[in-house]
Design a protein around this motif. Structure first.
Motif, PDB file in Angstrom:
ATOM      1  N   GLN A  70      51.073  39.741  44.603  1.00 49.24           N
ATOM      2  CA  GLN A  70      51.588  39.025  45.771  1.00 49.24           C
ATOM      3  C   GLN A  70      50.881  39.474  47.041  1.00 49.24           C
ATOM      4  OE1 GLN A  70      52.876  36.478  44.114  1.00 49.24           O
ATOM      5  NE2 GLN A  70      54.385  36.335  45.770  1.00 49.24           N
ATOM      6  N   ALA A  71      50.672  40.776  47.192  1.00 47.57           N
ATOM      7  CA  ALA A  71      49.981  41.276  48.378  1.00 47.57           C
ATOM      8  C   ALA A  71      48.532  40.792  48.411  1.00 47.57           C
ATOM      9  CB  ALA A  71      50.035  42.798  48.404  1.00 47.57           C
ATOM     10  N   LEU A  72      47.879  40.769  47.256  1.00 50.18           N
ATOM     11  CA  LEU A  72      46.499  40.297  47.199  1.00 50.18           C
ATOM     12  C   LEU A  72      46.425  38.805  47.489  1.00 50.18           C
ATOM     13  CD1 LEU A  72      43.535  40.808  46.619  1.00 50.18           C
ATOM     14  CD2 LEU A  72      44.019  40.471  44.184  1.00 50.18           C
ATOM     15  N   ARG A  73      47.366  38.042  46.976  1.00 48.19           N
ATOM     16  CA  ARG A  73      47.369  36.592  47.220  1.00 48.19           C
ATOM     17  C   ARG A  73      47.453  36.289  48.713  1.00 48.19           C
ATOM     18  NH1 ARG A  73      51.291  32.507  47.742  1.00 48.19           N
ATOM     19  NH2 ARG A  73      50.720  30.506  46.753  1.00 48.19           N
ATOM     20  N   THR A  74      48.260  37.034  49.438  1.00 53.84           N
ATOM     21  CA  THR A  74      48.374  36.835  50.884  1.00 53.84           C
ATOM     22  C   THR A  74      47.034  37.078  51.567  1.00 53.84           C
ATOM     23  OG1 THR A  74      50.707  37.471  50.849  1.00 53.84           O
ATOM     24  CG2 THR A  74      49.561  37.600  52.969  1.00 53.84           C
ATOM     25  N   ARG A  75      46.342  38.112  51.174  1.00 58.45           N
ATOM     26  CA  ARG A  75      45.036  38.407  51.771  1.00 58.45           C
ATOM     27  C   ARG A  75      44.017  37.331  51.424  1.00 58.45           C
ATOM     28  NH1 ARG A  75      43.244  44.599  51.820  1.00 58.45           N
ATOM     29  NH2 ARG A  75      41.762  43.599  53.238  1.00 58.45           N
ATOM     30  N   LEU A  76      44.063  36.850  50.201  1.00 56.76           N
ATOM     31  CA  LEU A  76      43.100  35.841  49.781  1.00 56.76           C
ATOM     32  C   LEU A  76      43.337  34.506  50.486  1.00 56.76           C
ATOM     33  CD1 LEU A  76      42.950  36.602  45.957  1.00 56.76           C
ATOM     34  CD2 LEU A  76      41.217  37.116  47.668  1.00 56.76           C
ATOM     35  N   GLN A  77      44.583  34.168  50.716  1.00 51.93           N
ATOM     36  CA  GLN A  77      44.862  32.917  51.408  1.00 51.93           C
ATOM     37  C   GLN A  77      44.269  32.909  52.816  1.00 51.93           C
ATOM     38  OE1 GLN A  77      49.189  32.927  50.754  1.00 51.93           O
ATOM     39  NE2 GLN A  77      48.979  31.012  49.627  1.00 51.93           N
ATOM     40  N   ALA A  78      44.215  34.065  53.451  1.00 55.71           N
ATOM     41  CA  ALA A  78      43.646  34.150  54.799  1.00 55.71           C
ATOM     42  C   ALA A  78      42.126  33.998  54.793  1.00 55.71           C
ATOM     43  CB  ALA A  78      44.019  35.483  55.434  1.00 55.71           C
ATOM     44  N   THR A 113      35.325  26.706  37.102  1.00 54.61           N
ATOM     45  CA  THR A 113      35.630  26.334  38.487  1.00 54.61           C
ATOM     46  C   THR A 113      36.884  25.480  38.639  1.00 54.61           C
ATOM     47  OG1 THR A 113      34.186  24.393  38.315  1.00 54.61           O
ATOM     48  CG2 THR A 113      33.191  26.449  39.063  1.00 54.61           C
ATOM     49  N   ARG A 114      37.415  24.943  37.566  1.00 55.78           N
ATOM     50  CA  ARG A 114      38.554  24.028  37.657  1.00 55.78           C
ATOM     51  C   ARG A 114      39.800  24.727  38.218  1.00 55.78           C
ATOM     52  NH1 ARG A 114      38.811  22.701  32.679  1.00 55.78           N
ATOM     53  NH2 ARG A 114      37.300  20.990  32.848  1.00 55.78           N
ATOM     54  N   GLY A 115      40.332  24.180  39.318  1.00 54.62           N
ATOM     55  CA  GLY A 115      41.563  24.709  39.895  1.00 54.62           C
ATOM     56  C   GLY A 115      41.420  25.953  40.739  1.00 54.62           C
ATOM     57  N   VAL A 116      40.200  26.444  40.951  1.00 54.36           N
ATOM     58  CA  VAL A 116      39.995  27.685  41.688  1.00 54.36           C
ATOM     59  C   VAL A 116      40.196  27.468  43.186  1.00 54.36           C
ATOM     60  CG1 VAL A 116      38.291  29.439  42.320  1.00 54.36           C
ATOM     61  CG2 VAL A 116      38.420  28.630  39.954  1.00 54.36           C
ATOM     62  N   ARG A 117      40.868  28.412  43.822  1.00 58.41           N
ATOM     63  CA  ARG A 117      40.982  28.440  45.281  1.00 58.41           C
ATOM     64  C   ARG A 117      39.892  29.390  45.790  1.00 58.41           C
ATOM     65  NH1 ARG A 117      46.654  27.297  45.486  1.00 58.41           N
ATOM     66  NH2 ARG A 117      47.085  26.153  43.550  1.00 58.41           N
ATOM     67  N   TRP A 118      38.881  28.847  46.442  1.00 61.09           N
ATOM     68  CA  TRP A 118      37.730  29.649  46.840  1.00 61.09           C
ATOM     69  C   TRP A 118      38.016  30.444  48.109  1.00 61.09           C
ATOM     70  CZ3 TRP A 118      34.704  29.983  42.941  1.00 61.09           C
ATOM     71  CH2 TRP A 118      34.530  28.885  42.075  1.00 61.09           C
ATOM     72  N   VAL A 119      37.369  31.589  48.231  1.00 58.78           N
ATOM     73  CA  VAL A 119      37.556  32.452  49.404  1.00 58.78           C
ATOM     74  C   VAL A 119      36.196  32.963  49.870  1.00 58.78           C
ATOM     75  CG1 VAL A 119      39.854  33.163  48.666  1.00 58.78           C
ATOM     76  CG2 VAL A 119      37.876  34.574  48.062  1.00 58.78           C
ATOM     77  N   ARG A 120      36.158  33.392  51.141  1.00 57.33           N
ATOM     78  CA  ARG A 120      34.958  34.061  51.626  1.00 57.33           C
ATOM     79  C   ARG A 120      34.759  35.344  50.829  1.00 57.33           C
ATOM     80  NH1 ARG A 120      37.329  33.112  56.582  1.00 57.33           N
ATOM     81  NH2 ARG A 120      37.658  35.346  56.945  1.00 57.33           N
ATOM     82  N   PRO A 121      33.575  35.606  50.326  1.00 52.60           N
ATOM     83  CA  PRO A 121      33.339  36.794  49.499  1.00 52.60           C
ATOM     84  C   PRO A 121      33.230  38.053  50.350  1.00 52.60           C
ATOM     85  CG  PRO A 121      31.310  35.535  49.732  1.00 52.60           C
ATOM     86  CD  PRO A 121      32.387  34.733  50.418  1.00 52.60           C
ATOM     87  N   GLU A 122      34.396  38.583  50.736  1.00 53.56           N
ATOM     88  CA  GLU A 122      34.447  39.749  51.620  1.00 53.56           C
ATOM     89  C   GLU A 122      35.163  40.941  50.998  1.00 53.56           C
ATOM     90  OE1 GLU A 122      36.174  38.668  55.344  1.00 53.56           O
ATOM     91  OE2 GLU A 122      34.646  37.149  55.800  1.00 53.56           O
ATOM     92  N   LEU A 123      36.140  40.694  50.148  1.00 49.47           N
ATOM     93  CA  LEU A 123      36.921  41.786  49.576  1.00 49.47           C
ATOM     94  C   LEU A 123      36.194  42.381  48.369  1.00 49.47           C
ATOM     95  CD1 LEU A 123      40.566  40.359  49.649  1.00 49.47           C
ATOM     96  CD2 LEU A 123      39.418  41.813  51.331  1.00 49.47           C
ATOM     97  N   VAL A 124      36.174  43.708  48.312  1.00 47.68           N
ATOM     98  CA  VAL A 124      35.548  44.426  47.202  1.00 47.68           C
ATOM     99  C   VAL A 124      36.651  45.021  46.337  1.00 47.68           C
ATOM    100  CG1 VAL A 124      34.080  46.363  46.553  1.00 47.68           C
ATOM    101  CG2 VAL A 124      33.457  44.910  48.506  1.00 47.68           C
ATOM    102  N   ALA A 125      36.565  44.786  45.031  1.00 46.08           N
ATOM    103  CA  ALA A 125      37.587  45.247  44.089  1.00 46.08           C
ATOM    104  C   ALA A 125      36.981  46.175  43.052  1.00 46.08           C
ATOM    105  CB  ALA A 125      38.238  44.058  43.392  1.00 46.08           C
ATOM    106  N   ASP A 126      37.765  47.142  42.611  1.00 47.24           N
ATOM    107  CA  ASP A 126      37.392  48.002  41.497  1.00 47.24           C
ATOM    108  C   ASP A 126      38.038  47.460  40.224  1.00 47.24           C
ATOM    109  OD1 ASP A 126      35.681  49.895  42.529  1.00 47.24           O
ATOM    110  OD2 ASP A 126      36.812  51.562  41.676  1.00 47.24           O
ATOM    111  N   VAL A 127      37.244  47.381  39.166  1.00 48.85           N
ATOM    112  CA  VAL A 127      37.700  46.809  37.901  1.00 48.85           C
ATOM    113  C   VAL A 127      37.215  47.701  36.764  1.00 48.85           C
ATOM    114  CG1 VAL A 127      37.515  44.827  36.349  1.00 48.85           C
ATOM    115  CG2 VAL A 127      37.706  44.462  38.815  1.00 48.85           C
ATOM    116  N   GLU A 128      38.092  47.905  35.799  1.00 48.83           N
ATOM    117  CA  GLU A 128      37.731  48.621  34.575  1.00 48.83           C
ATOM    118  C   GLU A 128      37.539  47.596  33.469  1.00 48.83           C
ATOM    119  OE1 GLU A 128      40.612  51.460  32.876  1.00 48.83           O
ATOM    120  OE2 GLU A 128      39.096  52.969  33.320  1.00 48.83           O
TER     121      GLU A 128
END
Length: 319
Positions: free
Chosen positions: A240-248, A265-280
């Motif tokens: 939920q917190a991430l969704r709020t940031r992505l909507q902005a 790509t179907r149904g994707v909500r696109w965002v400016r590529p600014e946030l960096v995430a760590d993933v395992e």
């Protein structure tokens, strides 16, 4: 200064080796009794870590110091990236104090960039390390971790203890602010990396909840390279917190190159590529996408240009 990913640990007496702690980078500026902490993006985060400013940390009292360090939360001697990610973005002093009592941080100091109003970045690491050890920064909340001569042995030891890996540094190297350098190399035991978030998908059953985010890697030539999507680890308040940031950060068009299949790509909500995430993740497919990725958290200490890779050339050898 950032480390370049490497497949093997460099050998020889031109290098020293440190534990890679799986934390977030901080610059600690000390001027008398005042301590200020900054992320690599130059955002001040002092309020988030009140335990480091207290007398028990032993950081204050120096006339002038600028330290490069990594902040971690240790659970049973092992870093917890999830616990740290919760703390890094706190801006409220009361919340920070409560979290400091629950999950105190440890500042792992590994370099000195300025001392007594004199920059030290032009000095070789060998001299900067001597200066750092002379400061004797050891307390309940601050450590100067040891360095080791045998990097391969250290890598094996970190694997046994479930720690991320090793950073190897050339002793003759100066400090290069903001650069990813071949003089620093990181070798990891498990697959975890940072990616830029370029879009998101809602849950199938609930359009108001975040289901997954799309990940990409920036390339030296500019275009983003699609690396797949991650949904594991995004349930509850994290999503939920991430969704709020992505909507902005919403944009009408995809930041990815054209030619991706419709099922991506179907149904994707696109965002400016600014946030960096760590993933395992478990591995990479032949197509370059992550296998079984799991969300770890946002990296407030990295920017998208930091993710552009410099590979270690095969012809590089060390005497």
């Amino acid at each position: 200064m950032l480390a370049t990913p490497a497949e093997t640990v460099p050998a020889g007496d031109a290098w020293i080796h440190e534990v890679k702690w799986d934390g977030m980078r901080l610059l600690a500026q000390v001027q008398g009794e005042q301590l200020r902490l900054f992320s690599r993006t130059e955002r001040e985060v002092t309020v988030a870590f009140p335990e480091l400013a207290g007398s028990a940390a032993g950081l204050t009292g120096y006339d002038d110091l600028l330290l490069d360090a990594e902040v971690v939360v240790l659970h049973d001697g092992r870093p917890s990236f999830a616990a740290l990610a919760e703390r890094f973005n706190v801006a409220d002093a009361a919340t920070a104090a409560r979290l400091a009592g629950q999950s105190p941080v440890t500042l792992m100091v590994f370099d000195v960039l300025r001392a007594m109003n004199t920059p030290t970045i032009g000095l070789p690491l060998r001299q900067r390390r001597q200066l750092l050890e002379g400061l004797e920064l050891q307390s309940r909340y601050v450590q100067t971790p040891p360095v080791f001569e045998d990097g391969a042995q250290l890598l094996a030891a970190t694997a046994d203890q479930g720690i991320e890996g090793v950073v190897s540094k050339r002793l003759a190297s100066p400090y290069q602010p903001g650069r990813r350098s071949l003089d620093w190399r990181k070798t990891v035991n498990r697959k975890a990396d940072s990616f830029v978030v370029c879009g998101w998908l809602p849950e199938r059953e609930n359009d108001d909840r975040l289901g997954a985010v799309l990940l990409a890697t920036p390339t030296p030539d500019g275009p983003l390279l699609y690396r797949g999507r991650v949904g594991s680890g995004l349930a509850g308040s994290t999503g939920q917190a991430l969704r709020t940031r992505l909507q902005a950060l919403a944009v009408p068009a995809s930041p990815l190159p054209q030619g991706l299949p419709p099922e991506v790509t179907r149904g994707v909500r696109w965002v400016r590529p600014e946030l960096v995430a760590d993933v395992e993740y478990l591995g990479v497919t032949d197509g370059g996408q992550l296998r079984q990725p799991s969300w770890r958290g946002l990296r407030a200490d990295l920017t998208v240009p930091d993710l552009v890779r410099t590979e270690v050339p095969d012809e590089v050898t060390d005497e």
